[in-house]
Motif scaffolding. Structure first.
Motif, PDB file in Angstrom:
ATOM      1  N   PRO A  21     -19.083  51.502  16.193  1.00 29.19           N
ATOM      2  CA  PRO A  21     -19.293  50.066  16.368  1.00 29.19           C
ATOM      3  C   PRO A  21     -19.111  49.566  17.795  1.00 29.19           C
ATOM      4  CG  PRO A  21     -17.500  50.483  14.806  1.00 29.19           C
ATOM      5  CD  PRO A  21     -18.067  51.805  15.223  1.00 29.19           C
ATOM      6  N   ASP A  22     -18.231  50.199  18.561  1.00 32.51           N
ATOM      7  CA  ASP A  22     -18.010  49.743  19.932  1.00 32.51           C
ATOM      8  C   ASP A  22     -19.162  50.124  20.863  1.00 32.51           C
ATOM      9  OD1 ASP A  22     -17.217  52.411  19.600  1.00 32.51           O
ATOM     10  OD2 ASP A  22     -15.779  52.317  21.243  1.00 32.51           O
ATOM     11  N   LYS A  23     -20.063  50.982  20.395  1.00 30.36           N
ATOM     12  CA  LYS A  23     -21.223  51.369  21.198  1.00 30.36           C
ATOM     13  C   LYS A  23     -22.469  50.564  20.831  1.00 30.36           C
ATOM     14  CE  LYS A  23     -19.454  55.834  22.225  1.00 30.36           C
ATOM     15  NZ  LYS A  23     -19.567  57.216  22.341  1.00 30.36           N
ATOM     16  N   ILE A  24     -22.339  49.641  19.905  1.00 31.78           N
ATOM     17  CA  ILE A  24     -23.463  48.814  19.480  1.00 31.78           C
ATOM     18  C   ILE A  24     -23.403  47.499  20.244  1.00 31.78           C
ATOM     19  CG2 ILE A  24     -24.520  47.596  17.538  1.00 31.78           C
ATOM     20  CD1 ILE A  24     -23.326  49.793  15.733  1.00 31.78           C
ATOM     21  N   SER A  25     -24.447  47.220  20.994  1.00 32.55           N
ATOM     22  CA  SER A  25     -24.464  45.998  21.803  1.00 32.55           C
ATOM     23  C   SER A  25     -25.009  44.831  20.993  1.00 32.55           C
ATOM     24  CB  SER A  25     -25.286  46.210  23.072  1.00 32.55           C
ATOM     25  OG  SER A  25     -26.606  46.553  22.729  1.00 32.55           O
ATOM     26  N   ALA A  26     -24.692  43.648  21.455  1.00 32.53           N
ATOM     27  CA  ALA A  26     -25.120  42.423  20.782  1.00 32.53           C
ATOM     28  C   ALA A  26     -26.608  42.184  20.999  1.00 32.53           C
ATOM     29  CB  ALA A  26     -24.317  41.237  21.317  1.00 32.53           C
ATOM     30  N   ALA A  27     -27.283  41.797  19.942  1.00 28.28           N
ATOM     31  CA  ALA A  27     -28.676  41.368  20.050  1.00 28.28           C
ATOM     32  C   ALA A  27     -28.672  39.937  20.582  1.00 28.28           C
ATOM     33  CB  ALA A  27     -29.351  41.420  18.685  1.00 28.28           C
ATOM     34  N   TYR A  28     -29.735  39.559  21.267  1.00 25.16           N
ATOM     35  CA  TYR A  28     -29.786  38.193  21.785  1.00 25.16           C
ATOM     36  C   TYR A  28     -30.033  37.208  20.648  1.00 25.16           C
ATOM     37  CZ  TYR A  28     -31.133  33.928  24.070  1.00 25.16           C
ATOM     38  OH  TYR A  28     -31.191  32.623  24.454  1.00 25.16           O
ATOM     39  N   VAL A  29     -29.183  36.208  20.586  1.00 26.54           N
ATOM     40  CA  VAL A  29     -29.349  35.087  19.663  1.00 26.54           C
ATOM     41  C   VAL A  29     -29.221  33.824  20.505  1.00 26.54           C
ATOM     42  CG1 VAL A  29     -28.379  33.863  17.673  1.00 26.54           C
ATOM     43  CG2 VAL A  29     -28.399  36.365  17.704  1.00 26.54           C
ATOM     44  N   GLN A  62     -16.495  53.585   9.519  1.00 25.37           N
ATOM     45  CA  GLN A  62     -16.306  54.554   8.441  1.00 25.37           C
ATOM     46  C   GLN A  62     -17.529  55.466   8.305  1.00 25.37           C
ATOM     47  OE1 GLN A  62     -13.472  55.107   6.577  1.00 25.37           O
ATOM     48  NE2 GLN A  62     -14.608  56.912   5.937  1.00 25.37           N
ATOM     49  N   GLN A  63     -18.727  54.881   8.407  1.00 22.94           N
ATOM     50  CA  GLN A  63     -19.949  55.678   8.312  1.00 22.94           C
ATOM     51  C   GLN A  63     -20.055  56.653   9.480  1.00 22.94           C
ATOM     52  OE1 GLN A  63     -22.134  55.689   5.669  1.00 22.94           O
ATOM     53  NE2 GLN A  63     -22.897  57.522   6.686  1.00 22.94           N
ATOM     54  N   ALA A  64     -19.692  56.193  10.683  1.00 23.74           N
ATOM     55  CA  ALA A  64     -19.732  57.074  11.852  1.00 23.74           C
ATOM     56  C   ALA A  64     -18.746  58.226  11.689  1.00 23.74           C
ATOM     57  CB  ALA A  64     -19.435  56.279  13.123  1.00 23.74           C
ATOM     58  N   THR A  65     -17.571  57.929  11.141  1.00 24.80           N
ATOM     59  CA  THR A  65     -16.571  58.969  10.888  1.00 24.80           C
ATOM     60  C   THR A  65     -17.084  59.969   9.854  1.00 24.80           C
ATOM     61  OG1 THR A  65     -14.773  57.454  11.427  1.00 24.80           O
ATOM     62  CG2 THR A  65     -14.197  59.399  10.128  1.00 24.80           C
ATOM     63  N   LEU A  95     -24.784  44.630  12.578  1.00 25.89           N
ATOM     64  CA  LEU A  95     -23.663  44.441  13.495  1.00 25.89           C
ATOM     65  C   LEU A  95     -24.142  43.892  14.834  1.00 25.89           C
ATOM     66  CD1 LEU A  95     -20.664  44.634  14.012  1.00 25.89           C
ATOM     67  CD2 LEU A  95     -20.982  47.040  14.620  1.00 25.89           C
ATOM     68  N   SER A  96     -25.258  44.377  15.319  1.00 27.19           N
ATOM     69  CA  SER A  96     -25.826  43.888  16.574  1.00 27.19           C
ATOM     70  C   SER A  96     -26.173  42.402  16.467  1.00 27.19           C
ATOM     71  CB  SER A  96     -27.067  44.712  16.919  1.00 27.19           C
ATOM     72  OG  SER A  96     -27.657  44.248  18.099  1.00 27.19           O
TER      73      SER A  96
END
Length: 126
Positions: A21-29, A62-65, A95-96
């Motif tokens: 999750p920490d490697k997922i960047s925010a999408a522009y909103v 959890q999914q990444a793990t 998440l993004s």
């Protein structure tokens, strides 16, 4: 030829792994969608989105793990375990988008000089 097939198989398996999750960047909103909100509404929405970010980030972690464990087991002990990676529950897009909504709400709060932006700064999660 066999090396090329093996490399292609490994690349497709790695592509199926869920991102941390920490490697997922925010999408522009765009913050414009919150321009009609007052400070109380922005604060309430920040709290709601922040909670949802934490929830989805936890599921993504959890999914990444799980994917990392399956990869380790597959590479070391039992290669058919690698097929479990392809059917994962990756929530990267959600998440993004949620991170983008949080950022847009923060921008809207700053534009309206709402005090909520600094209160919830640490609340965005992974």
């Amino acid at each position: 030829m066999r090396t090329i097939v093996t490399a292609a198989l490994c690349a497709s398996i790695l592509a199926g792994c869920a991102s941390s999750p920490d490697k997922i960047s925010a999408a522009y909103v765009s913050p414009i969608q919150y321009s009609g909100y007052d400070c109380d509404q922005i604060r309430a929405e920040l709290v709601r989105v922040s909670g949802r970010v934490r929830e989805v980030a936890g599921a993504q972690k959890q999914q990444a793990t799980n994917d990392a464990v399956a990869m380790g087991v597959g590479l070391v002990l039992f290669w058919p375990a690698l097929f479990f990676l392809a059917g994962g529950n990756d929530r990267k897009e959600e998440l993004s988008r949620l991170k983008g909504e949080y950022d847009a709400l923060e921008q809207a709060a700053i534009q309206k000089s709402c005090p909520v932006a600094s209160e919830l700064k640490a609340g965005r999660g992974g």
